[in-house]
Scaffold this active site. Structure first.
Site, mmCIF file in Angstrom:
data_model
loop_
_atom_site.group_PDB
_atom_site.id
_atom_site.type_symbol
_atom_site.label_atom_id
_atom_site.label_comp_id
_atom_site.label_asym_id
_atom_site.label_seq_id
_atom_site.Cartn_x
_atom_site.Cartn_y
_atom_site.Cartn_z
ATOM 1 N N ASN A 8 64.797 59.089 5.186
ATOM 2 C CA ASN A 8 64.563 60.519 5.045
ATOM 3 C C ASN A 8 64.201 61.030 6.435
ATOM 4 O O ASN A 8 63.108 60.748 6.929
ATOM 5 C CB ASN A 8 63.423 60.791 4.061
ATOM 6 C CG ASN A 8 63.117 62.268 3.913
ATOM 7 O OD1 ASN A 8 63.595 63.097 4.673
ATOM 8 N ND2 ASN A 8 62.301 62.602 2.927
ATOM 9 N N ARG A 10 63.140 63.685 7.536
ATOM 10 C CA ARG A 10 61.966 64.552 7.618
ATOM 11 C C ARG A 10 60.660 63.764 7.579
ATOM 12 O O ARG A 10 59.597 64.329 7.784
ATOM 13 C CB ARG A 10 62.001 65.572 6.476
ATOM 14 C CG ARG A 10 63.150 66.562 6.642
ATOM 15 C CD ARG A 10 63.228 67.576 5.532
ATOM 16 N NE ARG A 10 61.938 68.189 5.267
ATOM 17 C CZ ARG A 10 61.607 68.759 4.121
ATOM 18 N NH1 ARG A 10 62.464 68.768 3.129
ATOM 19 N NH2 ARG A 10 60.418 69.294 3.959
ATOM 20 N N CYS A 11 60.742 62.464 7.329
ATOM 21 C CA CYS A 11 59.567 61.607 7.212
ATOM 22 C C CYS A 11 59.300 60.901 8.542
ATOM 23 O O CYS A 11 60.164 60.198 9.062
ATOM 24 C CB CYS A 11 59.800 60.580 6.104
ATOM 25 S SG CYS A 11 58.567 59.288 6.012
ATOM 26 N N SER A 12 58.100 61.063 9.076
ATOM 27 C CA SER A 12 57.792 60.443 10.370
ATOM 28 C C SER A 12 57.816 58.918 10.285
ATOM 29 O O SER A 12 58.272 58.256 11.225
ATOM 30 C CB SER A 12 56.447 60.928 10.900
ATOM 31 O OG SER A 12 55.394 60.531 10.049
#
Length: 113
Positions: A8, A10-12
């Protein structure tokens, strides 16, 4: 060595894990699971390979977890919810020739590099 990351962007943690794979000299296949979705069989296999249950692999901090009352759900019900709502699967999941790991914490990936 072949590698796949269920990612994903958007996930750090997912981004850091992808960077870690590349720093290890791998160019993994990147599967954006929010776009691709999951099948029940695919999740069952990934979880079995990683030694996880659906309850261990669900994102409990996701709003849908509470909305769907998954705290009281069976593993089968959690799995069904994950198929219908891919965001519920904890990320990232990494697969290499040496095994499958949920990269939480990121250091879990070291076991399969």
């Amino acid at each position: 060595m072949d590698a796949t990351i269920y990612h994903n962007p958007r996930c750090s943690t997912s981004r850091k894990t992808l960077d870690k794979l590349r720093e290890a000299g791998l160019e993994p296949t990147v599967i954006k699971y929010l776009d691709a979705g999951w099948t029940r069989e695919q999740l069952q296999q990934l979880f079995a390979d990683a030694g996880l249950t659906p309850r261990e692999a669900v994102r409990k901090r996701e709003a849908l977890y509470a909305e769907l009352n998954l705290g009281a759900a069976t593993d089968d019900e959690i799995l069904d919810a994950m198929v219908h709502h891919p965001i519920l699967v904890e990320r990232p999941i990494v697969v290499t020739d040496k095994g499958t790991r949920l990269a939480r914490p990121i250091q879990n990936v070291d076991e399969i590099l």
